[in-house]
Write an enzyme that holds these catalytic residues in place. Structure first.
Site, PDB file in Angstrom:
ATOM      1  N   GLU A  95      16.776 -11.406   5.274  1.00 45.95           N
ATOM      2  CA  GLU A  95      16.677 -11.276   6.728  1.00 45.95           C
ATOM      3  C   GLU A  95      17.361 -12.420   7.456  1.00 45.95           C
ATOM      4  OE1 GLU A  95      13.740  -8.586   4.997  1.00 45.95           O
ATOM      5  OE2 GLU A  95      14.185 -10.725   4.660  1.00 45.95           O
ATOM      6  N   HIS A 100       1.526  -7.974   5.630  1.00 43.38           N
ATOM      7  CA  HIS A 100       2.355  -6.853   6.067  1.00 43.38           C
ATOM      8  C   HIS A 100       1.717  -6.094   7.234  1.00 43.38           C
ATOM      9  CE1 HIS A 100       4.230  -7.667   2.235  1.00 43.38           C
ATOM     10  NE2 HIS A 100       5.178  -6.763   2.460  1.00 43.38           N
TER      11      HIS A 100
END
Length: 326
Positions: A60, A129
């Site tokens: 990322e 998450h």
């Protein structure tokens, strides 16, 4: 109008803007060959080719940086995070580069970039998450932050975000990708990035929310109506900039407010809304603002604890009755 899924609305927004402007491209993990982790970009590789729908390594920080650099030299990237939990790996690029470059360059460089993907809990995905970071990004000058709650809002807000000259975060919900709703047909369907939406008009109490929590709030409104309580439901849609005026006008009418959000309570979006209400509408209030938020702990894996953690209609109803002294 057509009834389509949220994921289809997001896909339409990206595809229409890519047809309109050849500077727009999509980049992220599994967006091309796999058609997107949530099938949001299904078919886009076939239409636009590998130079404009780009699969990346699991990095990322790397592909967010490529996106920022390409935006500085004239392209208009859409960077997909498979989940905004993973944006933490790239947060330096978002906060220190995308958000600040226009000011630090003395206006020489705009960064017309969109960071998008799912945010918040999607069930039993455990603590790392299942986080909602809308308030983190909304705290940053130089960014715009939007959180659509319907397919129509998803399409209209994303199209506006892609055309905006500033970095915009479009924070979606994984559990809403399959949701269906009416979406206008025309390709110039745009929603301003600074306007809230009154999802339900009412006169007794104002409920403010955003993202998938809008549906929790609307469920509460339906149940409250059975008890004779007429709630007005405001969907912020945009968390930076915030449409404070719509909230204040509603509170001046109803004299009470409950704010519902998924994130943790400390320094949250609901904290900001409550502060602005007491600053601008104190004399109109018949009760303190009450907040309904996620519990102040990392989200557990157990399904029963997930249900306890997240805001729900019952907690919202109890908050409304609290501000109405019932």
């Amino acid at each position: 109008m057509r009834e389509i899924q949220f994921r289809e609305a997001i896909r339409e927004a990206m595809s229409e803007e890519m047809r309109r402007d050849d500077r727009v491209y999509l980049m992220g993990e599994e967006v091309a060959e796999y058609n997107g982790a949530y099938k949001v970009s299904q078919g886009m590789l076939q239409e636009f080719g590998p130079k404009r729908v780009i699969d990346t390594p699991i990095s990322e920080l790397g592909f967010a940086g490529i996106g920022v650099g390409s935006a500085m030299v004239g392209l208009r990237p859409i960077i997909e995070f498979m989940t905004f939990n993973f944006s933490l790996v790239a947060i330096d690029q978002v906060i220190n580069n995308a958000a600040k470059m226009y000011q630090m360059s003395g206006g020489q460089y705009n960064v017309p970039i969109v960071f998008r993907g799912p945010s918040g809990s999607a069930g039993q995905l455990a603590a790392t998450h299942s986080q909602s970071f809308e308030n983190w990004f909304a705290n940053t000058p130089g960014l715009k932050v939007v959180t659509p709650s319907t397919p129509a809002d998803g399409k209209g807000l994303l199209k506006s975000a892609i055309r905006d000259p500033n970095p915009v975060l479009v924070m979606e919900s994984e559990v809403m990708y399959g949701m269906k709703g009416p979406v206008p047909d025309h390709e110039e369907f745009l929603i301003p990035l600074d306007k809230a939406d009154i999802k339900r008009a009412g006169k007794d109490v104002t409920i403010v929310s955003f993202g998938k929590m809008v549906h929790v709030a609307l469920e509460a409104c339906t149940e409250l109506a059975k008890e004779g309580i007429d709630a007005e439901m405001i969907d912020l849609r945009c968390l930076r900039p915030i449409d404070y005026d719509t909230v204040i006008e509603s509170v001046k009418k109803t004299n009470r407010c409950v704010v519902v959000e998924e994130s943790w309570p400390l320094a949250s979006m609901s904290s900001e809304i409550a502060y602005i209400i007491q600053k601008r509408a104190f004399d109109f209030m018949d009760a303190p603002v009450v907040r309904v938020t996620g519990r102040d702990t990392p989200l557990p894996y157990s399904s029963t604890l997930v249900d306890t953690f997240l805001p729900n209609a019952q907690r919202t109803i109890e908050a409304v009755k609290q501000v109405m002294y019932r």
